[in-house]
Write a protein that holds these residues in place. Structure first.
Motif, PDB file in Angstrom:
ATOM      1  N   SER A 193       0.817  -1.235  -0.082  1.00  0.00           N
ATOM      2  CA  SER A 193       0.092   0.072  -0.003  1.00  0.00           C
ATOM      3  C   SER A 193       0.778   1.364  -0.170  1.00  0.00           C
ATOM      4  N   ALA A 194       0.581   2.185  -0.766  1.00  0.00           N
ATOM      5  CA  ALA A 194       1.186   3.173  -0.903  1.00  0.00           C
ATOM      6  C   ALA A 194       0.836   4.656  -0.460  1.00  0.00           C
ATOM      7  N   ASP A 195      -0.044   4.554   0.686  1.00  0.00           N
ATOM      8  CA  ASP A 195      -0.675   5.748   1.174  1.00  0.00           C
ATOM      9  C   ASP A 195      -0.594   5.788   2.719  1.00  0.00           C
ATOM     10  N   PHE A 196      -0.746   6.698   3.470  1.00  0.00           N
ATOM     11  CA  PHE A 196      -0.924   6.933   4.752  1.00  0.00           C
ATOM     12  C   PHE A 196      -2.237   6.289   5.186  1.00  0.00           C
ATOM     13  N   MET A 197      -3.390   6.365   4.762  1.00  0.00           N
ATOM     14  CA  MET A 197      -4.571   5.602   4.913  1.00  0.00           C
ATOM     15  C   MET A 197      -4.664   4.208   4.772  1.00  0.00           C
ATOM     16  N   GLY A 198      -3.580   3.644   3.994  1.00  0.00           N
ATOM     17  CA  GLY A 198      -3.677   2.249   3.513  1.00  0.00           C
ATOM     18  C   GLY A 198      -4.772   1.825   2.891  1.00  0.00           C
ATOM     19  N   ARG A 199      -5.201   2.765   1.746  1.00  0.00           N
ATOM     20  CA  ARG A 199      -6.171   2.516   0.971  1.00  0.00           C
ATOM     21  C   ARG A 199      -5.805   2.175  -0.702  1.00  0.00           C
ATOM     22  N   ASP A 200      -4.480   2.663  -0.807  1.00  0.00           N
ATOM     23  CA  ASP A 200      -4.093   2.514  -2.262  1.00  0.00           C
ATOM     24  C   ASP A 200      -3.203   1.489  -2.362  1.00  0.00           C
ATOM     25  N   PHE A 201      -3.630   0.389  -2.694  1.00  0.00           N
ATOM     26  CA  PHE A 201      -2.840  -0.822  -2.922  1.00  0.00           C
ATOM     27  C   PHE A 201      -2.575  -1.055  -4.315  1.00  0.00           C
ATOM     28  N   ALA A 202      -1.120  -1.448  -4.592  1.00  0.00           N
ATOM     29  CA  ALA A 202      -0.931  -1.615  -6.026  1.00  0.00           C
ATOM     30  C   ALA A 202       0.374  -2.631  -6.279  1.00  0.00           C
ATOM     31  N   ILE A 203       0.724  -2.753  -7.447  1.00  0.00           N
ATOM     32  CA  ILE A 203       1.966  -3.482  -7.532  1.00  0.00           C
ATOM     33  C   ILE A 203       2.837  -2.499  -8.320  1.00  0.00           C
ATOM     34  N   PHE A 204       4.071  -2.343  -7.532  1.00  0.00           N
ATOM     35  CA  PHE A 204       5.092  -1.245  -8.218  1.00  0.00           C
ATOM     36  C   PHE A 204       6.403  -1.914  -8.683  1.00  0.00           C
ATOM     37  N   ARG A 205       6.914  -1.013  -9.538  1.00  0.00           N
ATOM     38  CA  ARG A 205       8.301  -1.538  -9.964  1.00  0.00           C
ATOM     39  C   ARG A 205       9.313  -0.371  -9.806  1.00  0.00           C
ATOM     40  N   THR A 206      10.197  -0.309  -9.062  1.00  0.00           N
ATOM     41  CA  THR A 206      11.124   0.802  -8.714  1.00  0.00           C
ATOM     42  C   THR A 206      12.564   0.454  -8.698  1.00  0.00           C
ATOM     43  N   LEU A 207      13.580   1.115  -8.421  1.00  0.00           N
ATOM     44  CA  LEU A 207      14.880   0.857  -8.443  1.00  0.00           C
ATOM     45  C   LEU A 207      15.218   0.568  -9.884  1.00  0.00           C
ATOM     46  N   GLY A 208      16.499   0.331 -10.255  1.00  0.00           N
ATOM     47  CA  GLY A 208      16.895  -0.147 -11.656  1.00  0.00           C
ATOM     48  C   GLY A 208      17.022   1.154 -12.410  1.00  0.00           C
ATOM     49  N   LYS A 209      16.920   0.938 -13.731  1.00  0.00           N
ATOM     50  CA  LYS A 209      17.189   2.012 -14.653  1.00  0.00           C
ATOM     51  C   LYS A 209      16.092   2.594 -15.375  1.00  0.00           C
ATOM     52  N   HIS A 210      14.734   1.663 -15.308  1.00  0.00           N
ATOM     53  CA  HIS A 210      13.702   2.178 -15.894  1.00  0.00           C
ATOM     54  C   HIS A 210      12.794   3.182 -14.996  1.00  0.00           C
ATOM     55  N   HIS A 211      12.068   3.834 -15.541  1.00  0.00           N
ATOM     56  CA  HIS A 211      11.244   4.419 -14.593  1.00  0.00           C
ATOM     57  C   HIS A 211      10.244   3.866 -13.626  1.00  0.00           C
ATOM     58  N   PRO A 212       9.985   4.286 -12.822  1.00  0.00           N
ATOM     59  CA  PRO A 212       9.133   3.526 -11.923  1.00  0.00           C
ATOM     60  C   PRO A 212       7.677   3.452 -12.443  1.00  0.00           C
ATOM     61  N   ILE A 213       7.159   2.516 -12.314  1.00  0.00           N
ATOM     62  CA  ILE A 213       5.775   2.269 -12.760  1.00  0.00           C
ATOM     63  C   ILE A 213       4.805   1.569 -11.751  1.00  0.00           C
ATOM     64  N   ARG A 214       3.531   1.652 -11.979  1.00  0.00           N
ATOM     65  CA  ARG A 214       2.597   0.965 -10.858  1.00  0.00           C
ATOM     66  C   ARG A 214       1.548   0.634 -11.440  1.00  0.00           C
ATOM     67  N   THR A 215       0.571  -0.293 -10.849  1.00  0.00           N
ATOM     68  CA  THR A 215      -0.731  -0.697 -11.650  1.00  0.00           C
ATOM     69  C   THR A 215      -1.639   0.452 -11.212  1.00  0.00           C
ATOM     70  N   GLU A 216      -2.844   0.412 -11.954  1.00  0.00           N
ATOM     71  CA  GLU A 216      -3.920   1.429 -11.721  1.00  0.00           C
ATOM     72  C   GLU A 216      -4.436   1.833 -10.208  1.00  0.00           C
ATOM     73  N   GLN A 217      -4.656   3.040  -9.832  1.00  0.00           N
ATOM     74  CA  GLN A 217      -4.854   3.386  -8.492  1.00  0.00           C
ATOM     75  C   GLN A 217      -6.501   2.804  -8.193  1.00  0.00           C
TER      76      GLN A 217
END
Ligand SMILES: *[C@@H]1O[C@H](CO)[C@@H](O)[C@H](O)[C@H]1NC(C)=O
Ligand SMILES: *[C@@H]1O[C@H](CO)[C@@H](O)[C@H](O)[C@H]1NC(C)=O
Ligand SMILES: *[C@@H]1O[C@H](CO)[C@@H](O)[C@H](O)[C@H]1NC(C)=O
Length: 228
Positions: A193-217
């Motif tokens: 989850s990517a927010d304070f309230m714990g409502r925004d659950f998603a799959i994220f790709r971070t680090l590495g050389k590509h831009h970070p991406i995530r699944t739809e909010q």
């Protein structure tokens, strides 16, 4: 098909009968055990109890580093490293707390100072030959860093980099929330989850050389919809 089901049911019945019938106490020691309760372990009298954190049992994250013979444990405000052969021998620990400012902010936001406004380690993953990637809740302000363990067990290295990275989309804010993550080719995939309230659950790709991406909010069917 009928024969197959018959065989499966028979196997299940045999398994149930065996598990029911196979535990007279006197033969206990000869049977391979799948479960060992804490009480039973205490009774064997050769248990070493780890009393690392006085008022917390928040050992959220475990990672076996077989190559170096260590068990790494991410806990509340600490990372521990234990020797796999002898847990009492050369154990190491690194304190990693949230700053007083972060803790105050967390408390003002209505969270519990002891149970929520601390740094709970949630992610502990092999990064390269000498480093692990570590993330935690940071008193509702997730952060990550690099844990150096050296290349060989003899190196005896166990230090945390002073440089801290943003942990959003890597560790949850709330220590109660679960997270799943993997590091592949230098990229971190995290279901969290990517927010304070714990409502925004998603799959994220971070680090590495590509831009970070995530699944739809706010769309829990996003993955289902695309898998047909
Ligand atoms: C643990 O809790 C006890 C009782 O609440 C308190 O007196 C003690 O200072 C605490 N210890 C730590 C290390 O926080
Ligand atoms: C484990 O390590 C401790 C501390 O170094 C030592 O006292 C103890 O004898 C060791 N146990 C075994 C089984 O080697
Ligand atoms: C592993 O990654 C760390 C952090 O980026 C870096 O400082 C270190 O040099 C790397 N080690 C190896 C063996 O590639």
């Amino acid at each position: 098909m009928g024969i197959l089901w018959g065989t499966i049911i028979l196997l299940c019945v045999v398994a149930v009968l065996r598990s029911e019938g196979s535990e007279p106490p006197q033969t206990k020691n000869n049977v391979p055990r799948l479960k060992l309760s804490y009480k039973e372990m205490l009774e064997t009298n050769n248990l070493v109890t780890f009393e690392g954190l006085a008022n917390s049992s928040a050992y959220h994250t475990l990672l076996l580093d077989e190559e170096k013979g260590r068990l790494l444990v991410g806990a509340k405000d600490h990372i521990f490293s234990f020797n796999l052969l002898n847990i009492s021998k050369d154990k190491a620990q690194i304190p990693w707390t949230a700053s007083p400012t972060r803790r105050d902010e967390c408390k003002w936001a209505g969270k519990d100072l002891l149970r929520e406004c601390a740094h709970f380690i949630k992610v502990l993953l092999p990064f390269n030959q000498s480093h692990f990637y570590v993330c935690g809740t940071g008193a509702f302000h997730p952060v990550c860093s690099y844990l150096e363990v050296g290349k060989k067990p003899e190196d005896g290295v166990f230090t945390l980099a002073t440089h801290v990275e943003n942990g959003r989309g890597k560790s949850p804010y709330d220590p109660k929330l679960l997270t799943a993550s993997m590091l592949i080719d230098g990229e971190l995939y995290a279901g969290t989850s990517a927010d304070f309230m714990g409502r925004d659950f998603a799959i994220f790709r971070t680090l590495g050389k590509h831009h970070p991406i995530r699944t739809e909010q706010h769309d829990s069917r996003w993955l289902n919809g695309r898998s047909g």
